[in-house]
Design a protein around this motif. Structure first.
Motif, short mmCIF file in Angstrom:
data_model
loop_
_atom_site.label_atom_id
_atom_site.label_comp_id
_atom_site.label_asym_id
_atom_site.label_seq_id
_atom_site.Cartn_x
_atom_site.Cartn_y
_atom_site.Cartn_z
N HIS A 1 -12.66 -30.10 0.04
CA HIS A 1 -13.61 -31.15 0.43
C HIS A 1 -12.89 -32.27 1.16
N THR A 2 -13.65 -33.00 1.98
CA THR A 2 -13.10 -33.99 2.91
C THR A 2 -13.27 -35.42 2.42
N ASP A 3 -14.10 -35.66 1.41
CA ASP A 3 -14.36 -37.02 0.96
C ASP A 3 -13.46 -37.39 -0.20
N SER A 4 -13.32 -38.69 -0.44
CA SER A 4 -12.51 -39.22 -1.53
C SER A 4 -13.24 -40.42 -2.14
N PRO A 5 -12.95 -40.75 -3.40
CA PRO A 5 -13.58 -41.94 -4.00
C PRO A 5 -13.23 -43.20 -3.22
N THR A 6 -14.22 -44.04 -2.99
CA THR A 6 -14.00 -45.21 -2.14
C THR A 6 -15.16 -46.19 -2.33
N PHE A 7 -15.40 -46.99 -1.31
CA PHE A 7 -16.52 -47.93 -1.26
C PHE A 7 -17.23 -47.73 0.07
N LYS A 8 -18.55 -47.71 0.04
CA LYS A 8 -19.34 -47.45 1.24
C LYS A 8 -20.13 -48.69 1.64
N LEU A 9 -20.18 -48.94 2.92
CA LEU A 9 -20.84 -50.14 3.44
C LEU A 9 -22.35 -50.08 3.20
N LYS A 10 -22.89 -51.17 2.67
CA LYS A 10 -24.32 -51.29 2.37
C LYS A 10 -25.10 -51.74 3.61
N PRO A 11 -26.44 -51.66 3.55
CA PRO A 11 -27.26 -52.36 4.54
C PRO A 11 -27.03 -53.86 4.44
N LYS A 12 -27.28 -54.58 5.53
CA LYS A 12 -27.03 -56.01 5.60
C LYS A 12 -25.60 -56.31 5.10
#
Length: 433
Positions: free
Chosen positions: A85-96
């Motif tokens: 798999h290509t993803d890793s634990p992180t933080f993702k940008l929210k709306p606004k």
């Protein structure tokens, strides 16, 4: 892509691959670039595919499937699949996403997966991912060092060393500048970091953007035996699959299985997406390969029955300061070889036949391996292995590179184990099972 003959070259190339892959979208873009350099042809899912021998790949969002059809392949030829798999634990940008207070500019982010929150503190971080325009076109963006989760000084919390508690909403808001949020636009910053195109932030219709550590990967230790990097879970496996598949493609051998690298997205959040292992992407590709070889429905089922999946995902090495958290009899170590991952409750898909195949492949490749099983009181995580076995009925075994600090912003492995995983994978790709 360096030769599989050198562990030192492999670990340096893994570092280069991780550095080029701050998001799953970058990971498949870089993998596609390397595959095309090795002579693979990118196919469009919207177009017909020609059947027959060759080297091909597709990219769907943050996932990639690549394969080699050898001379002599027929409608019932099996598939040897390396799943990662290509993803890793992180933080993702929210709306606004442009936020802030008290003279600071901050970014609104949401926790993605299960990161070790404290490991992200006081690091220089970047935003990276894809911007999708209103007309449907996509652009990759990566800011370079720009953000930081600043930790509260010990003078303002004298009990912090007694136990750090981080609230995901209140405390995990990175700073990226000074000023008034009303006068700033984080999307405009992301647009300005698109390479090779001029992007109007007003025309951004959507985005999938995550945070990534910017510290360069490093070999270190008393005898240079350690390798530290972000995203080793699970780019170590994706990279091993790339190395093995490109090496295999140079001489696949007549009559060998169809070798497949399946690098899925969204494993860290359950794999439930069109580009995840619970989705149809792998089956879609296998069906179209079979169709190109003239398979009937019955012959396709024969091919799947003859197939095998090695699910490669990072696992745990024994931690010297927390040995009681591990199974008392199974203590994998760094540079001891890749793991064979076993769980009685099928959180890993390994069974006796899979264990026997893995032992055989490692012996043929001249690679040692180690068994991993969890402490009975500490349930283990899972992988794409059980999902693939359940969805397609393909025999599956779970393996991976041993790590310390899994799900940290910066993980630790041995310098030899990623190359060994690639070497066994190359052996797997050419072995009829």
């Amino acid at each position: 892509m360096p030769s599989l003959a050198s562990a030192a070259d492999h670990i340096q190339d893994l570092g280069a691959y991780v550095s080029a892959s701050p998001s799953s979208f970058h990971a498949v873009h870089e993998a596609g670039r390397r595959l095309e350099e090795a002579g693979f042809v990118r196919l469009d899912e919207l177009q017909p595919w020609e059947g027959g021998p060759g080297q091909y790949f597709i990219i769907r969002d943050g996932a990639l499937i690549a394969w080699v059809v050898p001379e002599g392949a027929g409608p019932a030829t099996g598939f040897n699949i390396l799943g990662a798999h290509t993803d890793s634990p992180t933080f993702k940008l929210k709306p606004k996403p442009t936020t802030g207070a008290h003279g600071w500019l901050q970014a609104g982010v949401e926790v993605y997966g299960g990161p070790l929150l404290n490991s992200w503190l006081d690091r220089e971080l970047q935003l990276a991912g894809r911007l999708v325009m209103l007309d449907g076109t996509e652009h990759l963006t990566a800011t370079g060092p720009m953000l930081r989760f600043p930790q509260l000084a010990i003078h303002l919390d004298r009990t912090v060393n007694d136990g750090l508690t981080l609230d995901k909403q209140r405390h995990m808001n990175p700073v990226w500048g000074l000023g008034n949020p009303a006068d700033a636009d984080l999307l405009a910053v992301l647009a300005s970091h698109v390479s090779g195109a001029s992007v109007d932030p007003a025309h951004i219709g959507g985005y999938d953007v995550v945070m990534a550590d910017t510290q360069a990967p490093s070999v270190f230790g008393g005898n240079s035996e350690f390798f530290a990097s972000g995203r080793l879970d699970n780019l170590s496996s994706t990279h091993a699959g790339l190395a093995a598949l490109t090496a295999h493609a140079s001489a696949p051998g007549t009559g060998s299985p169809i070798a497949v690298l399946a690098a899925f997205d969204h494993e860290e959040i359950g794999s439930n997406s069109r580009s995840g292992a619970c989705g149809p992407i792998l089956e879609d590709v296998l069906v179209r390969i079979s169709d190109g070889l003239g398979a009937t429905v019955s012959q396709r089922r024969q091919a799947l029955a003859a197939s095998f999946c090695v699910s490669a995902d990072a696992g745990h090495a024994v931690h010297p300061n927390y040995a009681e958290r591990h199974d008392p009899a199974n203590h994998p170590v760094l540079n001891g070889g890749p793991l064979l991952k076993i769980n009685a409750n099928q959180r890993y898909a390994t069974d006796a036949s899979g264990a026997a195949l893995w032992a055989r492949l490692c012996a043929e490749a001249g690679v040692p391996y180690q068994e991993f099983v969890s402490n009975n009181a500490i349930p283990c995580g899972s992988t794409i292995g059980p999902l693939t076995a359940t969805r397609l009925g393909i025999r599956t075994v779970d393996v991976g590179v041993p790590l310390l600090s899994m799900h940290s912003a910066r993980e630790l492995c041995g310098v030899k184990d990623p190359w060994r995983l690639a070497a066994v994978t190359a052996q797997f790709f050419r072995t009829a099972v």
